[in-house]
Design a protein around this motif. Structure first.
Motif, PDB file in Angstrom:
ATOM      1  N   ILE A 121      -3.976 -44.318 -17.496  1.00 34.45           N
ATOM      2  CA  ILE A 121      -2.646 -44.169 -18.093  1.00 34.45           C
ATOM      3  C   ILE A 121      -2.725 -44.267 -19.617  1.00 34.45           C
ATOM      4  CG2 ILE A 121      -0.408 -45.340 -18.330  1.00 34.45           C
ATOM      5  CD1 ILE A 121      -0.791 -46.054 -15.253  1.00 34.45           C
ATOM      6  N   ARG A 320       3.702 -66.299  -6.249  1.00 31.38           N
ATOM      7  CA  ARG A 320       3.268 -67.320  -7.201  1.00 31.38           C
ATOM      8  C   ARG A 320       1.897 -67.866  -6.818  1.00 31.38           C
ATOM      9  NH1 ARG A 320       8.307 -71.325  -7.844  1.00 31.38           N
ATOM     10  NH2 ARG A 320       7.227 -71.955  -9.731  1.00 31.38           N
TER      11      ARG A 320
ATOM     12  N   CYS B 106      10.680 -66.622  -8.754  1.00 28.34           N
ATOM     13  CA  CYS B 106      10.179 -65.730  -7.693  1.00 28.34           C
ATOM     14  C   CYS B 106       8.755 -65.258  -7.933  1.00 28.34           C
ATOM     15  CB  CYS B 106      11.096 -64.521  -7.530  1.00 28.34           C
ATOM     16  SG  CYS B 106      11.494 -63.662  -9.058  1.00 28.34           S
ATOM     17  N   GLY B 107       8.254 -65.432  -9.153  1.00 23.38           N
ATOM     18  CA  GLY B 107       6.925 -64.926  -9.464  1.00 23.38           C
ATOM     19  C   GLY B 107       6.977 -63.461  -9.878  1.00 23.38           C
ATOM     20  N   PRO B 108       5.930 -62.991 -10.578  1.00 24.71           N
ATOM     21  CA  PRO B 108       5.911 -61.608 -11.058  1.00 24.71           C
ATOM     22  C   PRO B 108       5.423 -60.642  -9.976  1.00 24.71           C
ATOM     23  CG  PRO B 108       3.916 -62.726 -11.740  1.00 24.71           C
ATOM     24  CD  PRO B 108       4.717 -63.739 -10.947  1.00 24.71           C
ATOM     25  N   GLN B 109       5.712 -59.380 -10.164  1.00 26.64           N
ATOM     26  CA  GLN B 109       5.238 -58.335  -9.242  1.00 26.64           C
ATOM     27  C   GLN B 109       5.206 -57.014  -9.985  1.00 26.64           C
ATOM     28  OE1 GLN B 109       7.886 -57.728  -5.891  1.00 26.64           O
ATOM     29  NE2 GLN B 109       6.533 -56.271  -4.882  1.00 26.64           N
ATOM     30  N   TRP B 110       4.145 -56.251  -9.785  1.00 31.75           N
ATOM     31  CA  TRP B 110       4.103 -54.912 -10.375  1.00 31.75           C
ATOM     32  C   TRP B 110       5.165 -54.035  -9.737  1.00 31.75           C
ATOM     33  CZ3 TRP B 110       1.799 -53.061 -14.594  1.00 31.75           C
ATOM     34  CH2 TRP B 110       0.715 -53.768 -15.132  1.00 31.75           C
ATOM     35  N   PRO B 111       5.790 -53.136 -10.528  1.00 33.36           N
ATOM     36  CA  PRO B 111       6.708 -52.161  -9.930  1.00 33.36           C
ATOM     37  C   PRO B 111       6.011 -51.392  -8.810  1.00 33.36           C
ATOM     38  CG  PRO B 111       6.877 -52.094 -12.328  1.00 33.36           C
ATOM     39  CD  PRO B 111       5.723 -53.002 -11.998  1.00 33.36           C
ATOM     40  N   MET B 114       3.815 -45.990  -9.331  1.00 35.00           N
ATOM     41  CA  MET B 114       2.890 -45.908 -10.453  1.00 35.00           C
ATOM     42  C   MET B 114       3.612 -45.516 -11.736  1.00 35.00           C
ATOM     43  SD  MET B 114      -0.189 -46.506 -11.263  1.00 35.00           S
ATOM     44  CE  MET B 114      -1.193 -46.525  -9.773  1.00 35.00           C
ATOM     45  N   ALA B 117       5.102 -48.583 -13.196  1.00 33.83           N
ATOM     46  CA  ALA B 117       4.028 -49.447 -13.699  1.00 33.83           C
ATOM     47  C   ALA B 117       3.503 -48.894 -15.019  1.00 33.83           C
ATOM     48  CB  ALA B 117       2.901 -49.543 -12.665  1.00 33.83           C
ATOM     49  N   ALA B 118       3.387 -47.549 -15.075  1.00 32.39           N
ATOM     50  CA  ALA B 118       2.852 -46.903 -16.280  1.00 32.39           C
ATOM     51  C   ALA B 118       3.708 -47.209 -17.511  1.00 32.39           C
ATOM     52  CB  ALA B 118       2.741 -45.393 -16.061  1.00 32.39           C
ATOM     53  N   ILE B 121       2.657 -50.517 -18.744  1.00 36.80           N
ATOM     54  CA  ILE B 121       1.303 -50.457 -19.304  1.00 36.80           C
ATOM     55  C   ILE B 121       1.329 -49.824 -20.698  1.00 36.80           C
ATOM     56  CG2 ILE B 121      -0.941 -49.292 -19.028  1.00 36.80           C
ATOM     57  CD1 ILE B 121      -0.446 -49.715 -15.916  1.00 36.80           C
ATOM     58  N   LEU B 122       2.079 -48.739 -20.826  1.00 32.06           N
ATOM     59  CA  LEU B 122       2.139 -48.040 -22.111  1.00 32.06           C
ATOM     60  C   LEU B 122       2.862 -48.875 -23.161  1.00 32.06           C
ATOM     61  CD1 LEU B 122       2.804 -44.417 -20.811  1.00 32.06           C
ATOM     62  CD2 LEU B 122       0.720 -45.264 -21.944  1.00 32.06           C
ATOM     63  N   ASN B 133      10.565 -57.581  -6.553  1.00 28.02           N
ATOM     64  CA  ASN B 133      11.545 -56.830  -5.752  1.00 28.02           C
ATOM     65  C   ASN B 133      12.752 -57.685  -5.361  1.00 28.02           C
ATOM     66  OD1 ASN B 133      11.528 -57.461  -2.598  1.00 28.02           O
ATOM     67  ND2 ASN B 133       9.466 -57.852  -3.359  1.00 28.02           N
ATOM     68  N   GLY B 187       7.748 -64.582   0.543  1.00 28.48           N
ATOM     69  CA  GLY B 187       6.879 -64.143  -0.540  1.00 28.48           C
ATOM     70  C   GLY B 187       7.427 -64.469  -1.919  1.00 28.48           C
TER      71      GLY B 187
END
Lengths: 345, 345
Positions: A121, A320, B106-111, B114, B117-118, B121-122, B133, B187
C-alpha cells in the motif's frame, strides 16, 4: 459425513463451537495405524499435497536444469504469506525459466499479514500473482512446462501436459484412479483431485521414507523433503503453523496445510504418513488436530514440547489479548489417539 | 451437540465441507414455529443481540439526553466494518457524552476491508478502539454510564451498573436467569450470557412487534428497530449481509450477525423471531441459514428475490473470480423449513 467431534472451542465454562473431522495415520505398509471418522470418503487435498505435486518438477530434471535452490524448491511446496521474501523468490524462479509474473495464472492475492499488505500500500502497489500463496507452486509448474518444451499458456488446465504429469504422480502416490468426476478447481485455478484420507496418508508415509518408491521417485521425495526442512520459512512464513513446526522439529516431521481444513504430514522415524480433514473447513481445528497427532505420536524434546503445548491448546483471546477460552482436542479423540499411537513410540 | 448438517459447501461434483447447526423460529406467543437441531442448548449470542443490549440506553432516557441520531443508535447495535463513517460516528457519540476514544475498553481492531485499512496505513495511523467493530455499542454503554452518573471506568465488567442493566434487560427479554456460570467474555471484553436459541428467538419476536412488552420497552424496541432500518449501513457496512438485507427489505426484517456463527432476526409482519447458530462458528454458513429462513418465510418482491438468490446460494470462487462451487442449504433443512413455514405465509 457423520464424523465425530474432534476439537472443542470453549468460552467461559461452556463449549462455544466444535469441529468434527477425520484423521488417518498410515504406515509404509499401507496399514491404518490410527483412523477416526470416515477415512475412505474422498476429500479434496487442496494445498496439503503440494510436496507431491512438486515430484515431476524434480523427477523430470527441471529443478536441476533451472538450478533451483532449496529455498525455491521449498517455495514450490508452499502456501506462503506473500511476504516480500516469498514474492521475490517466486520472481527469481520465473526468471530462471525465462518467464515473469505475467505468465502466472493463479490470480492475485493480498499478503496474509497486515504488515506485508502495508508495504504494498505504501509503495502504491496492488498485489499480483507473485503474492498469491501458491505462486511458488505455479512458478514450479511453469518451469516444468518450459523444460518439457511445451506451451506454458494454460498450464493450469487438467489436460495440459504439466497437470497430466502431476495427476499421474498423484495416482501413483495414492494408488487411486483420478478421473474428471472427482476433480474440482482449486482456489489457484489448477485441478484438485479428491482421494480418501487413507490414500493421502499412505502417500506421505512413502514420501517421508522413500519406502515402496522407485529410486528416481525416492530421490525426488528426499530432495523435496530436505528442501522444506532446510527452508521452512519458505513453506509458509511468519507465525505460521507449518513453519513453526518444521523449524522446531528440525527434520523429524514434514507438515503441510491446505484450504478447507485439510492437513498432511510425514513422520519418517515412525514410518507414518498423516492426513486429516476438518468437516467444516476450519484451519484452527485442522491445526489442533495435527498438533495433537504429533504430540501423541512422538517423544518430544523440550523445545518441541513447549511448541506443542501452544499448538495443541491455543487460547481464544479478546481484542485486548485476554484469554476468554481455548481451542482443544476433545477427550475421545485424545483417548483414541493415545490408545493407538502410544505403542508406536 | 449432535445437530444436523444444514449447509453444504461444494466444489466440482463433491461436497467439500459441511456445516451443522440449529435454528429456532418462535412467534410472539413463545411457540416454536420451526426448530431444527437442539434449540434448548445454551449458546453465547455474542453480537447478535446488540439491539437488545441497547434497550437500557433508550429506556433510561440516555439516548434522548445525548441527542443520539438514528445513525448513532444504529451504530450502537452494530458490528461494523470500521470504515471512516463508522469510526467517526462512534467518535461523535463519545463527544456527546463528554468522552473520547481513550474511554473505550473494547481494544483496537483493523478495519474489515483492505481499502479502509489502507486509509489508516497511508495516514501513518494504527487502528484504535473506534475501529473495533463494537465501538458503537461501547460508546452507547459509556453514554449510559455517564447519564446514570456512575464511574465510566470498568463499564465492561459484569458487576458494573451498565452491565447489570444490560443483563437485566436480557433476562427479561429471554425469560432466562443469567448467572456467572453461563457467562463468557466477549471479544470486545464485555460479558456474554448463554441462553437457548429458543429464548433468543422469542426475544426477537417481542423486539420486532412490541407484543408482550411493557409500553416503555415496546417504545424503546421500536426506536431501535427503526433506527437500524433507517440506517442499515451503520449496522455493518459495505458488502455486508446485515446491511444488504436491511437495505433491500426496507423495514420488513431486522437481522444481526454475531461471532462464532450466531444470527438473530425479527420479522414483524409474521410476528416471528429467529435465532440460529452454526456449530463450528462459520459465518458463511450462518448467513446461508438466515437467508434461507427469510426466503422461505416471506413472500418476496423482485429486488428481495434477487438478493436472496445470491445470499442463499453464494458462489465459491477462485482467486481469478471463476466459480468453483457453491455454498447452499442442505435438502433436509430446506424441506423441513418449507413444511413448517409455508403455512405461515
Amino acid at each position: 459425513m457423520d464424523n465425530p467431534a474432534l476439537v472443542d472451542v470453549t468460552r467461559g465454562n461452556l463449549t462455544e463451537s466444535l469441529h468434527r473431522g477425520s484423521v488417518a495415520v498410515v504406515d509404509t505398509g499401507g496399514n491404518l495405524v490410527f483412523g477416526i471418522g470416515d477415512v475412505d470418503a474422498r476429500v479434496y487435498p487442496r494445498s496439503a499435497i503440494k510436496a507431491l505435486q512438486a515430484l515431476p518438477l524434480v523427477e523430470s530434471g527441471a529443478a536441476e536444469a533451472l538450478d533451483l535452490t532449496d529455498a525455491e524448491l521449498s517455495l514450490a511446496c508452499a502456501s506462503h504469506n506473500g511476504e516480500e521474501i516469498h514474492a521475490n523468490a517466486a520472481r527469481v524462479m520465473l526468471l530462471k525459466a525465462g518467464l515473469n509474473e505475467d505468465d502466472l495464472e493463479c490470480g492475485p492475492q493480498w499478503p496474509q499479514r497486515m504488515e506485508d499488505a502495508a508495504k504494498l500500500i505504501l509503495a502504491d502497489e496492488v498485489p499480483c500473482g507473485l503474492h498469491n500463496n501458491c505462486s511458488g507452486k505455479h512458478a514450479g509448474f511453469l518451469g516444468l512446462a518450459k523444460t518439457m518444451g511445451v506451451d506454458t499458456r494454460g498450464y493450469i488446465e487438467p489436460d495440459h501436459p504439466v497437470q497430466r504429469e502431476v495427476r499421474l504422480a498423484m495416482e501413483q502416490m495414492t494408488g487411486d484412479t483420478l478421473t474428471e468426476d472427482v476433480c474440482g478447481t482449486d482456489g489457484c485455478s489448477i485441478p484438485t483431485y479428491a482421494s480418501p484420507l487413507r490414500s493421502f496418508a499412505r502417500a506421505f508415509a512413502s514420501f517421508g521414507t522413500g519406502e515402496g518408491l522407485e529410486p528416481l521417485r525416492a530421490d525426488a521425495a528426499r530432495q523435496i523433503y530436505d528442501a522444506c526442512i532446510n527452508e521452512p520459512y519458505m513453506v509458509a512464513g511468519a507465525d505460521r503453523f507449518c513453519t513453526r513446526v518444521m523449524e522446531t522439529f528440525r527434520g523429524r516431521v514434514f507438515v503441510k496445510t491446505g484450504a478447507e481444513g485439510v492437513f498432511c504430514a510425514a513422520i519418517p522415524e515412525l514410518g507414518f504418513g498423516v492426513s486429516l480433514k476438518c468437516d467444516d473447513g476450519a484451519t484452527r481445528a485442522a491445526e489442533v488436530m495435527m498438533a495433537t497427532v504429533l504430540e501423541i505420536a512422538l517423544e518430544l524434546n523440550e523445545d518441541e514440547a513447549v511448541l506443542m503445548d501452544n499448538l495443541v491448546n491455543p487460547p481464544v483471546l479478546t481484542r485486548r489479548g485476554v484469554q476468554a477460552g481455548h481451542i482443544r482436542p476433545g477427550e475421545e479423540f485424545l483417548s483414541a489417539l493415545k490408545a493407538a499411537l502410544k505403542q508406536a513410540k
